[in-house]
Design a protein around this motif. Structure first.
Motif, short mmCIF file in Angstrom:
data_model
loop_
_atom_site.label_atom_id
_atom_site.label_comp_id
_atom_site.label_asym_id
_atom_site.label_seq_id
_atom_site.Cartn_x
_atom_site.Cartn_y
_atom_site.Cartn_z
N LEU A 6 -3.85 4.61 0.00
CA LEU A 6 -4.71 5.17 1.05
C LEU A 6 -4.28 6.60 1.31
O LEU A 6 -3.10 6.87 1.59
CB LEU A 6 -4.61 4.37 2.35
N MET A 45 -10.69 -0.50 3.09
CA MET A 45 -9.77 -1.28 2.25
C MET A 45 -10.11 -2.76 2.28
O MET A 45 -9.99 -3.45 1.26
CB MET A 45 -8.31 -1.02 2.67
N ALA A 95 -2.40 -1.01 -3.31
CA ALA A 95 -3.43 -0.14 -2.77
C ALA A 95 -2.87 1.25 -2.55
O ALA A 95 -1.65 1.43 -2.43
CB ALA A 95 -3.92 -0.71 -1.44
N SER A 112 -12.76 3.52 -4.24
CA SER A 112 -13.90 3.55 -3.31
C SER A 112 -14.70 4.82 -3.61
O SER A 112 -14.12 5.86 -3.95
CB SER A 112 -13.42 3.57 -1.86
N ALA A 170 -5.15 -0.67 6.45
CA ALA A 170 -4.42 -1.47 5.45
C ALA A 170 -4.08 -2.85 6.02
O ALA A 170 -4.23 -3.87 5.34
CB ALA A 170 -3.15 -0.74 5.03
N ILE A 206 -7.33 0.59 -5.51
CA ILE A 206 -6.51 -0.59 -5.80
C ILE A 206 -6.22 -0.51 -7.29
O ILE A 206 -7.15 -0.48 -8.10
CB ILE A 206 -7.24 -1.90 -5.45
N ARG A 252 -9.42 5.96 -1.56
CA ARG A 252 -8.92 4.59 -1.48
C ARG A 252 -8.93 4.00 -2.88
O ARG A 252 -9.92 4.14 -3.60
CB ARG A 252 -9.80 3.71 -0.57
N ALA A 299 0.85 -1.20 0.00
CA ALA A 299 0.00 0.00 0.00
C ALA A 299 0.88 1.24 0.00
O ALA A 299 1.91 1.30 0.69
CB ALA A 299 -0.91 0.01 1.22
#
Length: 291
Positions: A132, A145, A130, A161, A49, A211, A209, A11
């Protein structure tokens, strides 16, 4: 296991920002270490995470941000003194990183979120990863997450998200152009950064957020400057739509915008009210202040 289903192990946390909105508090302290009740913002993001099974935290830092890394180190003097005084050390458990779990890279010049993410390309390598944004405090059971990783295991590709906001607020955010909806998953046909209210394709805003597949790094490599003269992550993600699956996950939970002072105060109050050790007292204080 197909290639586009490699597990999410890494992340990226962009923490190089100057935090000017919170001056003078952030003159010597990174804004990511400002506490919401008794945990710094970055701790909430790292805990989220970890809950999602992520093993390696990559901090993209700037000058004056070393305290963020110190926070996840072992505080030898503090721990020794606490032990001698018979104090409970478990409160420090989430702040201890296993050796090698935290990696930092420098973003020397503030050139935007896309550029910050690109700074982590060598560590991300050829794995999905990821992102954040610690300013966005996401509170949910399970965390944001974890909800996204569950969705990723179903559909692969790229995910963001999203949250639904009142239509009149869309021009402050990145918004998705939605396709087919399946429960919490919405197909993403396009991304629009801060659209005028009358031109917004939806009221689903991208909420800090992500991915993403490693190909985004190659897109960022050649990315031209976008809004505000900065290299925008949204622009790079938009170029991947059509080449790879792209979905939005509607987050079941609450978001606090801790990039703004009012959002920060709201988060502190909301989380304090839910605490068993202080909720009743804080509720009483709030009543008294509202008189």
């Amino acid at each position: 296991m197909s290639t586009n289903r490699k597990p999410i192990r890494k992340a990226v946390f962009p923490v190089a920002g100057l935090g000017t909105r919170f001056l003078p508090a952030t003159k010597a302290i990174p804004k990511e270490l400002l506490p919401v009740v008794d945990r710094p913002l970055i701790q909430y993001a790292v805990d989220e995470a970890r809950e999602a099974g992520i093993e390696q935290m990559i901090f993209v830092t700037g000058r004056g941000k070393t305290a963020i890394v110190e926070h996840f180190d072992i505080a030898f003097e503090l721990e020794t003194t606490m032990k001698e005084r018979g104090k409970d050390l478990s409160v420090l458990d989430p702040t201890r990183a296993t050796p090698g779990d935290i990696i930092t890279v420098r973003q020397q010049v503030p050139m935007g979120l896309g550029h910050a993410i690109w700074c982590a390309r060598a560590i991300v390598g050829d794995e999905p990863f990821a992102i954040l944004l610690p300013d966005e405090l996401m509170v949910g059971q399970p965390g944001c997450m974890a909800q996204m990783v569950e969705a990723y295991n179903e559909v692969g590709g790229n995910l963001v998200s999203v949250l639904e906001v009142p239509h009149e607020e869309v021009s402050s955010y990145g918004v998705i152009d939605p396709g087919a909806v399946d429960g919490a998953l919405t197909e993403v046909k396009g991304l629009v950064e801060k659209p005028p209210v009358d031109k917004a394709p939806s009221n689903k805003i991208v909420s800090g957020r992500y991915i993403l597949q490693p190909e985004v790094m190659r897109t960022l490599e050649t990315q031209e400057k976008g809004a505000g003269g900065e290299i925008q992550l949204t622009d790079a993600m938009a170029k991947m739509i059509g080449d790879q699956p792209f979905h939005a996950v509607t987050f079941e939970g609450r978001r606090f915008d801790c990039g703004s002072k009012t959002g920060f105060v709201e988060a502190t109050l909301a989380l304090a009210l839910e605490r068993e050790d202080m909720g009743a007292e804080v509720r009483e204080i709030a009543r008294r202040l509202l008189g």
